[in-house]
Structures are given as C-alpha cells and as structure tokens.
Scaffold this motif. Structure first.
Motif, PDB file in Angstrom:
ATOM      1  N   GLN A 157      32.423  27.865 -18.366  1.00 38.36           N
ATOM      2  CA  GLN A 157      30.730  27.302 -17.798  1.00 38.36           C
ATOM      3  C   GLN A 157      30.696  26.987 -19.200  1.00 38.36           C
ATOM      4  OE1 GLN A 157      29.111  28.225 -15.612  1.00 38.36           O
ATOM      5  NE2 GLN A 157      30.359  30.332 -14.647  1.00 38.36           N
ATOM      6  N   GLY A 158      30.527  27.345 -20.568  1.00 41.48           N
ATOM      7  CA  GLY A 158      30.820  26.425 -21.672  1.00 41.48           C
ATOM      8  C   GLY A 158      31.462  24.680 -21.334  1.00 41.48           C
ATOM      9  N   ALA A 159      32.559  24.763 -20.429  1.00 45.14           N
ATOM     10  CA  ALA A 159      33.167  23.525 -20.312  1.00 45.14           C
ATOM     11  C   ALA A 159      32.208  22.680 -19.359  1.00 45.14           C
ATOM     12  CB  ALA A 159      34.642  22.932 -20.098  1.00 45.14           C
ATOM     13  N   ILE A 160      31.845  23.208 -18.417  1.00 47.76           N
ATOM     14  CA  ILE A 160      31.098  22.879 -17.758  1.00 47.76           C
ATOM     15  C   ILE A 160      29.863  21.965 -18.320  1.00 47.76           C
ATOM     16  CG2 ILE A 160      30.402  23.014 -14.782  1.00 47.76           C
ATOM     17  CD1 ILE A 160      31.835  25.092 -14.554  1.00 47.76           C
ATOM     18  N   THR A 161      28.982  22.979 -18.798  1.00 57.33           N
ATOM     19  CA  THR A 161      27.646  22.212 -18.890  1.00 57.33           C
ATOM     20  C   THR A 161      27.929  21.148 -20.381  1.00 57.33           C
ATOM     21  OG1 THR A 161      27.602  24.075 -20.885  1.00 57.33           O
ATOM     22  CG2 THR A 161      26.757  24.519 -18.215  1.00 57.33           C
ATOM     23  N   GLU A 162      28.754  21.747 -21.313  1.00 50.42           N
ATOM     24  CA  GLU A 162      28.822  20.990 -22.526  1.00 50.42           C
ATOM     25  C   GLU A 162      28.712  19.256 -21.633  1.00 50.42           C
ATOM     26  OE1 GLU A 162      29.750  19.829 -26.680  1.00 50.42           O
ATOM     27  OE2 GLU A 162      29.802  22.028 -25.059  1.00 50.42           O
ATOM     28  N   PRO A 163      27.886  18.181 -22.656  1.00 51.93           N
ATOM     29  CA  PRO A 163      27.679  16.613 -22.398  1.00 51.93           C
ATOM     30  C   PRO A 163      29.161  15.593 -22.090  1.00 51.93           C
ATOM     31  CG  PRO A 163      25.434  17.511 -23.511  1.00 51.93           C
ATOM     32  CD  PRO A 163      26.569  18.787 -23.570  1.00 51.93           C
ATOM     33  N   LEU A 164      29.112  14.494 -21.711  1.00 55.82           N
ATOM     34  CA  LEU A 164      30.670  14.003 -21.196  1.00 55.82           C
ATOM     35  C   LEU A 164      29.959  12.863 -22.018  1.00 55.82           C
ATOM     36  CD1 LEU A 164      32.781  13.516 -19.562  1.00 55.82           C
ATOM     37  CD2 LEU A 164      31.090  11.958 -18.264  1.00 55.82           C
TER      38      LEU A 164
END
Length: 417
Positions: A157-164
């Motif tokens: 979940q953290g990787a998905i929501t991390e701003p690119l």
C-alpha cells in the motif's frame, strides 16, 4: 465447533463455483474460488460488500472474510444446500448482465431489500459516534489483497501511494499465501497504469529439491497500482520444487527495482533437510560421472581439431600432386562421420553440468563449420586469397576455447570434491 475442510483454489476460472456476493442492493454469483479472488484483487469487491458460500450461517461483510476462509470453509450442513432466504433467482433482462475481470457476472435481485442498506448506514453512524469510524470506513482507493501477510500489505500500500515525482518508480513484491505449491506474486508500485513489469525467478541450486536449477521469467501489467503473475510452476508446469528462490522485478532498465527471496514449494523442516542431503548425495555421484565424460569428450575434440588442421595443411602443401585430393576426401569422410557422431551422441536431457556440456556442443559445431571450409578450399577450383590465414585463425580460437573449457571442467571437479 464445526470441522473445517480444506478446499484448494482451482486453477480454472469457471471451476468449483460456490460463492455469492451482495453489493449495491444486488446479488451475483455463483463464483469459483478463482473468480472471487479476482474480484477481491481488482477492487470490484470492497469492504462495504457482503459475501456468502455454502456452509456459512449468513451473509458476512468482506472486512470479516480473509483469504484463509476462501480456502478453508466449514463443512456444508446437510440442510444447507441453497442460498439463505430470501435469495431467489429471478429472470434477468439483457441490461443486467455485465462483464468484470474476464468473467460473466450476473446481477440479480437484492437479498434483503433496502432495509439492509439502512442497517449498514446505521452501523456506520453508530460506529462514528463511538470513535470507531476509522476502522470501519470504506477503503477508498485501497487495494484489498486478503491472501498476503500484514507486512507485505503495508509495504505494498505504501508503494502504491508514494508520489512518483518524489521518489521515482517504486515496486514492492508480495507473495500470495493461498497455495504454497503453485503460488503467485503481487507487484505493487506507483508507476502509471498499464506499465509492464518483468519478473525473474531463480532458484538457489544448493537449496532446490529434485532440481539442479530453476530460471523462469514472467510478465504482468500494473492495474490500479498492482500486478499479479500467473501461478509459479516448474519447467514442466508442475508445482515448484521445494527450496529458496530469488525474485527480481524490473521496469525498463537493466537493474532490478526490487529483489526478494522466498522459500517456496513446501516447508523448511527436518524432512526437507534429510531429503535435500540424500538428493545432493545422488547428484554428487552423478556429477562425478559427468565430469569424467566431459573430460574424455574435450580430449577427443582436441584430437579431432588437431587432425583436421594437420591434414589440411599437408593437403594444401601438396595440392598439385596426384592423389592428394583423393587422400583428403577419404580423411574428410571419416572425420565428418566421427565428429557428427560425437555431436549426435550428446544427450539433450538435463544434466548436472549442462552449461559445460552446452559449451562442448558449441565447440563441436564450430569445428564442423571450420572443417567444411577447409574441405571447400581443397576441392574448389582455387584457394581464395587470405582463406588459409582466416582458417588458421579460426582453428587457433577453437584451441583457446577448448583450453578454457578444460580449465572450467577442472574447477568444477575441484568444487565437487
């Protein structure tokens, strides 16, 4: 307490249909284990929806249902073989049929009517009044993957929501715990939807049971921040051999974005350790035999290469003398027959040192090519300028390659002792 019966998730999407869903005042189903897991993975089933299967007393919220209960459900009582009242199938209009996650989903009449939605709303209002709204709130964009560990879920979940724009591309690997024999992987990341992810799986040879090595590549597309691989299997499509596997996920570059190691295919217990020791004992005996065969093969190839070069130089030097071409033809036929026999006699089945054997096979093929050029030079009308020099260079390269192979065989023999 009712006993539990283990029901494995089926590989096919239409097999073992037994699940029903209730969402947006509509009931749908039946679905197989495979289909219900796809609905959970894709987000088409959210925390505010309900689910039911034969053997369950009543409809239950998705929030209360883990992947363990999708794999392990209670025994079906004799008097519970149909859906709980008041769920009754009704004729459908064509507009009520929809498509989702690759399977046909049929929307039907609600099981409780509007009363159920009112009850759910009241439940959330009451929870908010007691400060429980956060734990019962709908997940929004959160991906629901009930068959992974809490730690993997938090990282994913953290990787998905991390701003690119802040961190650049980020990927996280998560292992499904639904089937240890043929598990699948999830890859979560902040790359745009439709991004291709390449996943490379390598088994650690010293840990693999019944296999010398394992290397396969898989690909998947990120969808809502998550990609799912097909089930991991061995090279013959069977369940994975027990052992440790190093898994790397790539986006576009040559460097992996994430690397994880998992023990797959079974338990790392005393039985595994005993079986692994026995397997290695057998393989060491087999390896010793292969080393001896490889040593004999490289010696024979060296003799053949030297014979071809010697006879070629002798024929070129006496090409104008009567009988030279006939003598070469006799030697050529015997040389070709014997060398091709070496090539055809090489077994294609997996061996302990199949990399070394493949090198010997490539050397043999190049020797046949060089000898063919030597034969054309002698039997042709005239020798093309520079051909003798190029053939001599090719033979020298083959000699060096053979020497390198012999050194690798010596090193393998030392390591096997």
């Amino acid at each position: 307490m009712k006993s539990e019966e283990k029901i494995h998730i089926e590989g096919g999407p239409n097999s073992g249909a037994r699940w029903f869903t209730f969402q947006e005042d509509r009931r749908a189903g039946p679905y197989s284990d495979f289909q219900i897991r796809e609905l959970l993975f894709s987000g088409d089933l959210s925390h505010g929806d309900f689910i039911w299967a034969e053997g369950m007393n009543d409809w239950r919220p998705v929030t209360e249902l883990g992947m363990r209960e999708i794999v392990l459900v209670p025994d079906i009582p004799e008097n519970r073989t149909v859906l709980p009242e008041p769920l009754v199938r009704e004729p459908l209009s064509a507009s009520e049929s929809v498509r989702s996650v690759g399977v046909s989903i049929t929307r039907e009449s609600p099981p409780f009517g509007n009363l159920s939605r009112i009850a759910v709303a009241l439940l959330f209002i009451a929870a908010a009044a007691f400060g429980l709204g956060k734990s019962l709130s709908l997940p929004g964009s959160r991906i629901f993957l009930p068959d992974i560990s809490v730690e993997d879920d938090r990282a994913l979940q953290g990787a998905i929501t991390e701003p690119l724009s802040r961190t650049g591309p980020r990927l996280v690997l998560a292992l499904s715990r639904s089937d240890t024999g043929t598990p699948h992987l999830y890859v979560g990341g902040n790359a745009p939807a439709g991004t291709a992810v390449r996943i490379v799986v390598d088994g650690r040879p010293e840990t693999l049971l019944t296999l010398n090595r394992y290397h396969l590549e898989y690909s998947a597309l990120l969808r809502k921040g998550v990609a799912q691989t097909e089930p991991l299997r061995d090279l013959q499509g069977k369940p994975l051999a027990t052992g440790s596997y190093r898994i790397r996920a790539y986006l576009s570059g040559s460097d992996p974005v994430v690397v994880r190691e998992y023990f797959l295919g079974g338990l790392k217990d005393e039985e595994y350790q005993t079986s692994l020791r026995n397997f290695h004992r057998v393989m060491r005996s087999k390896a010793a035999t292969e080393i001896r065969d490889l040593r004999e093969l490289t010696t024979t190839l060296e003799v053949q290469l030297n014979a071809s070069d010697l006879n070629f130089r002798n024929a070129i030097a006496h090409l104008k003398q009567p009988g030279t071409e006939r003598e070469w033809e006799t030697f050529h036929r015997r040389w070709i027959a014997f060398t091709r026999e070496l090539l055809n006699g090489d077994s294609e089945e997996e061996t302990y040192y199949d990399t070394l054997r493949a090198s010997a096979r490539r050397i043999t093929e190049k020797m046949l090519l060089v000898h063919g050029l030597q034969h054309s030079a002698i039997t042709g009308e005239k020798v093309r300028p520079g051909l003798e020099l190029r053939l001599a260079e090719s033979s020298s390269i083959l000699q060096s390659t053979l020497l390198s192979l012999k050194m690798k065989i010596n090193l393998a023999e030392t390591e096997a002792k």
